[in-house]
Design a protein around this motif. Structure first.
Motif, short mmCIF file in Angstrom:
data_model
loop_
_atom_site.label_atom_id
_atom_site.label_comp_id
_atom_site.label_asym_id
_atom_site.label_seq_id
_atom_site.Cartn_x
_atom_site.Cartn_y
_atom_site.Cartn_z
N VAL A 243 38.53 -12.19 -10.15
CA VAL A 243 38.10 -10.81 -10.34
C VAL A 243 39.25 -9.86 -10.04
CG1 VAL A 243 36.54 -9.00 -9.51
CG2 VAL A 243 35.68 -11.31 -9.91
N ALA A 244 39.99 -10.13 -8.97
CA ALA A 244 41.11 -9.26 -8.60
C ALA A 244 42.18 -9.24 -9.69
CB ALA A 244 41.72 -9.74 -7.27
N LEU A 245 42.49 -10.41 -10.26
CA LEU A 245 43.49 -10.47 -11.32
C LEU A 245 43.00 -9.76 -12.58
CD1 LEU A 245 44.74 -14.15 -10.90
CD2 LEU A 245 46.03 -12.06 -10.44
N ALA A 246 41.72 -9.94 -12.92
CA ALA A 246 41.16 -9.27 -14.09
C ALA A 246 41.20 -7.75 -13.89
CB ALA A 246 39.74 -9.73 -14.35
N ALA A 247 40.87 -7.28 -12.68
CA ALA A 247 40.91 -5.85 -12.40
C ALA A 247 42.33 -5.32 -12.48
CB ALA A 247 40.33 -5.57 -11.01
N ALA A 248 43.30 -6.10 -12.01
CA ALA A 248 44.70 -5.68 -12.09
C ALA A 248 45.15 -5.52 -13.54
CB ALA A 248 45.59 -6.69 -11.37
N ARG A 249 44.68 -6.44 -14.39
CA ARG A 249 45.04 -6.34 -15.82
C ARG A 249 44.37 -5.12 -16.45
NH1 ARG A 249 44.08 -12.13 -15.47
NH2 ARG A 249 46.09 -13.22 -15.46
N LEU A 250 43.12 -4.86 -16.07
CA LEU A 250 42.43 -3.69 -16.60
C LEU A 250 43.06 -2.40 -16.09
CD1 LEU A 250 38.75 -4.93 -16.19
CD2 LEU A 250 39.89 -4.45 -18.36
N HIS A 251 43.55 -2.44 -14.85
CA HIS A 251 44.19 -1.27 -14.27
C HIS A 251 45.42 -0.89 -15.09
CE1 HIS A 251 46.30 1.24 -11.31
NE2 HIS A 251 45.12 1.40 -10.72
N GLY A 252 46.16 -1.91 -15.54
CA GLY A 252 47.27 -1.69 -16.46
C GLY A 252 48.52 -1.14 -15.80
N PRO A 253 49.68 -1.33 -16.46
CA PRO A 253 50.95 -0.87 -15.89
C PRO A 253 51.25 0.60 -16.15
CG PRO A 253 51.34 -2.05 -17.94
CD PRO A 253 49.85 -2.11 -17.70
N ASP A 254 50.54 1.20 -17.11
CA ASP A 254 50.83 2.59 -17.49
C ASP A 254 49.93 3.54 -16.70
OD1 ASP A 254 51.41 4.99 -18.62
OD2 ASP A 254 50.71 4.50 -20.63
N PRO A 255 50.48 4.31 -15.76
CA PRO A 255 49.65 5.20 -14.95
C PRO A 255 48.87 6.22 -15.79
CG PRO A 255 51.85 5.00 -14.02
CD PRO A 255 51.89 4.36 -15.39
N ALA A 256 49.40 6.58 -16.95
CA ALA A 256 48.74 7.59 -17.77
C ALA A 256 47.43 7.09 -18.36
CB ALA A 256 49.67 8.05 -18.87
N SER A 257 47.35 5.79 -18.64
CA SER A 257 46.15 5.24 -19.28
C SER A 257 45.39 4.27 -18.39
CB SER A 257 46.55 4.51 -20.57
OG SER A 257 47.44 3.45 -20.29
N ALA A 258 45.84 4.09 -17.15
CA ALA A 258 45.24 3.09 -16.27
C ALA A 258 43.88 3.52 -15.76
CB ALA A 258 46.17 2.81 -15.08
#
Length: 229
Positions: free
Chosen positions: A171-186
């Motif tokens: 779940v933590a890894l899936a949330a990290a991927r959903l959070h995304g690297p781009d702060p503008a769209s995360a």
């Protein structure tokens, strides 16, 4: 309802399990006196699920700081996959924004209350993140009401009605991927965790009052509604 002795019930046990799955009940007796019953699991847990309905309005004083969101698509059930449909027994994820509104007696009678009634009736299965459960229990604990907190814990951790999703590495890894690297769209961390927990719990749809969460979901052609008929 058929009555069988212990030896006969033991001999026919696989058959009786199939019959229970089909909705039949069997009474088991010893020395001519009934001692037990083999019943469908849905009927065994019905009183526990129905306890959910008694919680409506019980937490009016528990979250005074939480505003009631009504903007945008709040309160609608949104599909978690393109073309997904809700069938009998489908899993539906619910976050704290909806359940707090229900516990405060402020849930939408059009969208949210029918959903919760459907879960209490066993038509749908709820999916909760552990973060949501913690938020629900914290409300009465802040008011010093340990008895109400215990009721919330018992009802919302009932395995007959809810799937509780822990914060596992997956779940933590899936949330990290959903959070995304781009702060503008995360997505915000809490929003990403709710969505990751819903997916991990096998939810077909998500219900929330959080416009950020709903905006992250694919919008179906028509809102999904509980099958109450």
């Amino acid at each position: 309802m058929e009555t069988l002795g212990v030896l006969e019930a033991r001999r026919r046990f696989p058959e009786l399990l199939d019959r229970a799955r089909g909705g039949e009940e069997t009474l088991i007796s010893r020395h001519g006196h009934p001692v037990a019953a083999l019943v469908p699991l849905s009927r065994r847990h019905r009183p526990q699920r129905q306890a959910l309905l008694s919680l409506k309005g019980s937490g009016r004083a528990c979250w005074p700081e939480v505003p009631v969101q009504r903007a945008g698509r709040a309160g609608l059930v949104q599909s978690l996959g393109s073309g997904a449909t809700l069938t009998l027994g489908a899993a539906v994820a619910i976050d704290a924004t909806v359940l707090i509104a229900y516990l405060r007696g402020e849930a939408s009678r059009r969208h949210e209350e029918p959903l919760i009634e459907a879960i209490a009736a066993g038509q749908w299965r709820g999916v909760l993140s552990m973060h949501t459960l913690m938020t629900l229990v914290q409300g009465p604990l802040r008011q010093g009401d340990g008895a109400l907190a215990a009721r919330y814990e018992a009802v919302f951790s009932d395995p007959a009605a809810w799937t509780l999703v822990s914060l596992t590495p997956q779940v933590a890894l899936a949330a990290a991927r959903l959070h995304g690297p781009d702060p503008a769209s995360a997505l915000e961390s809490a929003t990403a965790l709710e969505l990751a927990a819903a997916l991990q719990g096998g939810a077909t749809a998500m219900i929330s009052r959080d416009p950020r969460l709903l905006a992250a979901l694919p919008l179906p052609a028509h809102p999904l509604h509980p099958p109450l008929s």
